[in-house]
Design a protein around this motif. Sequence first.
Motif, PDB file in Angstrom:
ATOM      1  N   ARG A  75      44.376  41.846  38.764  1.00  0.00           N
ATOM      2  CA  ARG A  75      43.634  41.273  37.645  1.00  0.00           C
ATOM      3  C   ARG A  75      43.362  42.297  36.545  1.00  0.00           C
ATOM      4  O   ARG A  75      43.247  41.964  35.379  1.00  0.00           O
ATOM      5  CB  ARG A  75      42.344  40.620  38.126  1.00  0.00           C
ATOM      6  CG  ARG A  75      41.313  41.575  38.603  1.00  0.00           C
ATOM      7  CD  ARG A  75      40.142  40.843  39.227  1.00  0.00           C
ATOM      8  NE  ARG A  75      39.264  41.805  39.839  1.00  0.00           N
ATOM      9  CZ  ARG A  75      38.286  42.410  39.196  1.00  0.00           C
ATOM     10  NH1 ARG A  75      38.047  42.133  37.943  1.00  0.00           N
ATOM     11  NH2 ARG A  75      37.533  43.288  39.807  1.00  0.00           N
ATOM     12  N   LEU A  92      49.698  26.001  39.613  1.00  0.00           N
ATOM     13  CA  LEU A  92      48.792  25.347  40.537  1.00  0.00           C
ATOM     14  C   LEU A  92      48.969  23.854  40.311  1.00  0.00           C
ATOM     15  O   LEU A  92      48.500  23.292  39.325  1.00  0.00           O
ATOM     16  CB  LEU A  92      47.367  25.817  40.291  1.00  0.00           C
ATOM     17  CG  LEU A  92      47.256  27.344  40.390  1.00  0.00           C
ATOM     18  CD1 LEU A  92      45.836  27.816  40.199  1.00  0.00           C
ATOM     19  CD2 LEU A  92      47.798  27.859  41.717  1.00  0.00           C
TER      20      LEU A  92
ATOM     21  N   LEU B 179      36.865  26.604  37.410  1.00  0.00           N
ATOM     22  CA  LEU B 179      38.316  26.804  37.301  1.00  0.00           C
ATOM     23  C   LEU B 179      38.751  27.947  38.217  1.00  0.00           C
ATOM     24  O   LEU B 179      39.775  27.852  38.910  1.00  0.00           O
ATOM     25  CB  LEU B 179      38.694  27.104  35.846  1.00  0.00           C
ATOM     26  CG  LEU B 179      40.184  27.284  35.543  1.00  0.00           C
ATOM     27  CD1 LEU B 179      40.965  26.039  35.921  1.00  0.00           C
ATOM     28  CD2 LEU B 179      40.399  27.603  34.072  1.00  0.00           C
ATOM     29  N   ALA B 180      37.935  29.015  38.249  1.00  0.00           N
ATOM     30  CA  ALA B 180      38.258  30.147  39.125  1.00  0.00           C
ATOM     31  C   ALA B 180      38.242  29.707  40.587  1.00  0.00           C
ATOM     32  O   ALA B 180      39.136  30.054  41.359  1.00  0.00           O
ATOM     33  CB  ALA B 180      37.267  31.293  38.901  1.00  0.00           C
ATOM     34  N   ALA B 183      41.283  27.608  41.296  1.00  0.00           N
ATOM     35  CA  ALA B 183      42.507  28.410  41.289  1.00  0.00           C
ATOM     36  C   ALA B 183      42.605  29.267  42.548  1.00  0.00           C
ATOM     37  O   ALA B 183      43.660  29.318  43.189  1.00  0.00           O
ATOM     38  CB  ALA B 183      42.542  29.295  40.050  1.00  0.00           C
ATOM     39  N   GLU B 189      46.754  34.599  45.085  1.00  0.00           N
ATOM     40  CA  GLU B 189      47.608  35.618  44.458  1.00  0.00           C
ATOM     41  C   GLU B 189      47.871  35.294  42.995  1.00  0.00           C
ATOM     42  O   GLU B 189      47.751  36.149  42.126  1.00  0.00           O
ATOM     43  CB  GLU B 189      48.938  35.723  45.198  1.00  0.00           C
ATOM     44  CG  GLU B 189      48.855  36.579  46.439  1.00  0.00           C
ATOM     45  CD  GLU B 189      50.198  37.210  46.766  1.00  0.00           C
ATOM     46  OE1 GLU B 189      51.240  36.592  46.435  1.00  0.00           O
ATOM     47  OE2 GLU B 189      50.202  38.302  47.337  1.00  0.00           O
ATOM     48  N   THR B 190      48.258  34.044  42.733  1.00  0.00           N
ATOM     49  CA  THR B 190      48.498  33.653  41.353  1.00  0.00           C
ATOM     50  C   THR B 190      47.220  33.799  40.547  1.00  0.00           C
ATOM     51  O   THR B 190      47.234  34.288  39.414  1.00  0.00           O
ATOM     52  CB  THR B 190      48.991  32.209  41.284  1.00  0.00           C
ATOM     53  OG1 THR B 190      50.111  32.079  42.145  1.00  0.00           O
ATOM     54  CG2 THR B 190      49.399  31.833  39.878  1.00  0.00           C
ATOM     55  N   SER B 192      44.816  35.880  40.942  1.00  0.00           N
ATOM     56  CA  SER B 192      44.511  37.264  40.550  1.00  0.00           C
ATOM     57  C   SER B 192      45.522  37.786  39.535  1.00  0.00           C
ATOM     58  O   SER B 192      45.179  38.606  38.692  1.00  0.00           O
ATOM     59  CB  SER B 192      44.390  38.187  41.767  1.00  0.00           C
ATOM     60  OG  SER B 192      45.537  38.097  42.553  1.00  0.00           O
ATOM     61  N   ALA B 193      46.757  37.267  39.607  1.00  0.00           N
ATOM     62  CA  ALA B 193      47.725  37.672  38.578  1.00  0.00           C
ATOM     63  C   ALA B 193      47.279  37.179  37.210  1.00  0.00           C
ATOM     64  O   ALA B 193      47.638  37.743  36.176  1.00  0.00           O
ATOM     65  CB  ALA B 193      49.100  37.122  38.906  1.00  0.00           C
ATOM     66  N   MET B 194      46.504  36.101  37.184  1.00  0.00           N
ATOM     67  CA  MET B 194      46.013  35.556  35.925  1.00  0.00           C
ATOM     68  C   MET B 194      44.707  36.223  35.509  1.00  0.00           C
ATOM     69  O   MET B 194      44.055  35.804  34.562  1.00  0.00           O
ATOM     70  CB  MET B 194      45.769  34.052  36.052  1.00  0.00           C
ATOM     71  CG  MET B 194      47.005  33.251  36.349  1.00  0.00           C
ATOM     72  SD  MET B 194      48.205  33.477  35.045  1.00  0.00           S
ATOM     73  CE  MET B 194      49.656  33.782  36.000  1.00  0.00           C
ATOM     74  N   GLY B 195      44.274  37.208  36.271  1.00  0.00           N
ATOM     75  CA  GLY B 195      43.081  37.941  35.884  1.00  0.00           C
ATOM     76  C   GLY B 195      41.788  37.409  36.472  1.00  0.00           C
ATOM     77  O   GLY B 195      40.708  37.777  36.034  1.00  0.00           O
ATOM     78  N   ILE B 196      41.881  36.537  37.472  1.00  0.00           N
ATOM     79  CA  ILE B 196      40.652  36.012  38.074  1.00  0.00           C
ATOM     80  C   ILE B 196      40.214  36.935  39.204  1.00  0.00           C
ATOM     81  O   ILE B 196      40.994  37.238  40.102  1.00  0.00           O
ATOM     82  CB  ILE B 196      40.893  34.584  38.600  1.00  0.00           C
ATOM     83  CG1 ILE B 196      41.084  33.661  37.408  1.00  0.00           C
ATOM     84  CG2 ILE B 196      39.733  34.111  39.459  1.00  0.00           C
ATOM     85  CD1 ILE B 196      41.500  32.283  37.761  1.00  0.00           C
ATOM     86  N   PRO B 197      38.954  37.411  39.163  1.00  0.00           N
ATOM     87  CA  PRO B 197      38.493  38.325  40.203  1.00  0.00           C
ATOM     88  C   PRO B 197      38.296  37.583  41.525  1.00  0.00           C
ATOM     89  O   PRO B 197      37.458  36.685  41.612  1.00  0.00           O
ATOM     90  CB  PRO B 197      37.167  38.861  39.656  1.00  0.00           C
ATOM     91  CG  PRO B 197      36.719  37.858  38.666  1.00  0.00           C
ATOM     92  CD  PRO B 197      37.928  37.152  38.141  1.00  0.00           C
TER      93      PRO B 197
END
Lengths: 260, 307
Positions: A75, A92, B179-180, B183, B189-190, B192-197
Amino acid sequence: MSTALLDATGLSVRFGGVRALDGLDLHVGEGEVIGLIGPNGSGKTTFFNTLTGFVFPADGRVTFAGEDITALPAREVAKRGIARTFQRLRLLLELSVFDNLMLGQHLSLDHGVWANIVARGGLRRSLEKQRETARALLRYFSDSLPDRLSEPAGSLTMIDRRRVEVCRALIRDPKLLLLDEPSAGMTPDETRELMQDLQSVKAERPALAVVLIEHDMEVIESVSHRCVVLDYGRKLCEGSYSEVSQDPAVRRAYLGVEDE
Amino acid sequence: MDLALLAQHALNGAMLGVIYALVAVGFTLFFGVLDVIKFSHGDVVMLGAFTGLATSIGLSSAFGSVPPWIAVIVITLTAVAAMALVGALMAKFLVLPLHKAPTLNVLLITLMAGTVIRESVRLFYPQGSNPKPFPRLLPDGAVNLGRLTLRFDSAILLAIGVIAIVGVHLLITRTRLGLAIRAVAQDPETASAMGIPFQATVLATFALGSGLAALAGVVNGLYYSEVNFSMGLLLGAIGFSAAVIGGLGNVYGAILGGFIFAALQTIGAVALPIASAYKDVFAFGAVIALMAWKPAGLLAERSAERV
């Protein structure tokens, strides 16, 4: 050489006894489009995973825009402006197209809990603005997608899912876009169309650098400024498409052509 | 049976349904983000109720008589905040460290944690093994609509529960946190790739689920005017059943499951008039039958398509 955006030096990744990457050096300049090719298992996806904080290298380092990002988790890398797509599409599917795109800019959203309670008017305006941004981006790739924002991503066709995934990576305005085999599961025509659409986005964002993993040599030839060939986790050769495609080592390893 | 009596049963059933739904949503949220079953959840409901009870005792000893509506608000907020913290701490120190371990280990460790919570309340709360009266803070009156009696306290509790459930729905569908959560539940994995902690989202999810458990505990206490250290066992089993009936991982399934379980209990109590004590036996029996019919739950989490 163009201004350095990304510099990977001596990257090594081992999975058990296998060297997935073996001292790889790669330089990406601002605005450059690089085609990354190589046989299956040559370390292309591992390279992406290492850049984006999914896999951590045993050796070597990665600097991005002057900062050492080698040990940063996914992230944090995303925050710094590296966006990617996945070879096996990772939308998703139960979320709407819009929600998937919002994930791409999750960091910059301002609709927290309080905004929902106390500032609903402002929230509605900012949501509408985000929807408009999403529609404008999707419009580069398809005429019908902008009208399907609220449908679940799982209801889209393969090519539309691919387009949405590319938009999800683009919507955050990254400095570097990593495309992992965008043509997987698509027809050659669909791939060509996707690449043309991508080119028109790129035309408006000249600073955007792209690294593209691709098996389709025509695609590589048409879009990349420079090609890098990997084999067994090492750089086999590097240069323009015509240089690379004439290289005997490449012809042996990748194109499966024996020297006559 | 006449209509008024039927409506009365429906109202009582709805009240129970709200409590069960609040508990079940926690189970389903935890399962959604981490694929774990947290078996201490029922005991967190109980701890929430006792936190509420202790707060009300503290309030009246510190300030004398407090207007009841202020007391209700303070008790509820304190219990919810305390349990949200407890939930986040449990996630941080018990569940996340075992993230890569087999899920059975998480099940075991939370089962143990639940027992520790339960026995601690029994041993350390003054005379904790006896049932405790929960203060009656809501207005006593009732309105008679024909022959249907609507107690004010039930109406208020029902409203609190429904607002909480609608609030959860809005949180999940409308906010950045929601949304987090969605997701991370689908593909960490996706996400966190999108910047979600990942960790922050998990902690927030456990805080949310445990806060709702505390609300369920306080509502339960206000409704029955009594709490006891072992109340979490049955509520936990019911909440878990409700979440599974609805399809683990699906928030709306859990809410639906909560109301279905309450309906089954009510039907059991009405249909077996001489043996209404068997209503739980009837309801759990029906759950077993439902599981045999729909093993994945009524609104099963759709398995991700593979391409």
